[in-house]
Scaffold this motif. Structure first.
Motif: not given
Length: 161
Positions: A10-11, A20-27, A53-60, A62-63
């Motif tokens: 799927x990748x 790797x990416x750091x994603x703090x909660x959006x304001x 949802x965004x973090x799950x999409x990044x995991x899905x 896989x890049x």
């Protein structure tokens, strides 16, 4: 007898310089005091739903995988929810709304080593019926719009067009 796998994954076939990416909660920049006449709405917890949802999409995808610590990340995605709009698309004969469109706009900024790589406003949208066998609730439609927005954000991060 030997079976060989086809190598399907799927990748996407990306060779990115960051993993790797750091994603703090959006304001949430939606004002509670905005007028209702334009159907610009405040939706409590919208930024938290988008975060999940965004973090799950990044995991899905896989890049680029989300990490919980900024120091462990190659890049960071900083964002803000700008608006949540709900507009009527079609009406019944008695002037009740049959179909709505919801749009969530977000400003996203990709940062690497303190330097801004890009900054854009992206939006996710969907339409939904209020009656009949395909009817959805506003909450279900909002989730679909957030999934659309998340897909666009991930695509923008992993694909430099």
């Amino acid at each position: 007898m030997l079976f060989a796998g086809c190598g399907y994954t799927l990748r996407s076939a990306q060779n990115l310089q960051y993993k790797t990416i750091f994603i703090p909660v959006f304001t949430n920049r939606i004002s509670i005091q905005d007028s209702y006449s334009g159907y610009s709405l405040y939706y409590q917890g919208l930024e938290v739903d988008l975060d999940s949802i965004l973090k799950n999409r990044f995991r899905y995808d896989g890049n680029v995988l989300p990490v919980s610590n900024r120091t462990d990340a190659d890049i960071a995605l900083i964002g803000a929810v700008l608006s949540y709009d709900k507009n009527a698309l079609s009406y019944a004969s008695n002037e009740d709304v049959n179909e709505y469109r919801v749009i969530v706009r977000s400003e996203v900024c990709l940062v690497k080593n303190g330097n801004e790589l890009w900054k854009e406003v992206l939006e996710g949208e969907t339409s939904y019926l209020t009656t009949g066998p395909n009817a959805k609730s506003e909450a279900q439609a909002l989730r679909t719009a957030l999934e659309d927005l998340s897909r666009k954000i991930v695509d923008r991060v992993v694909s430099d067009w």
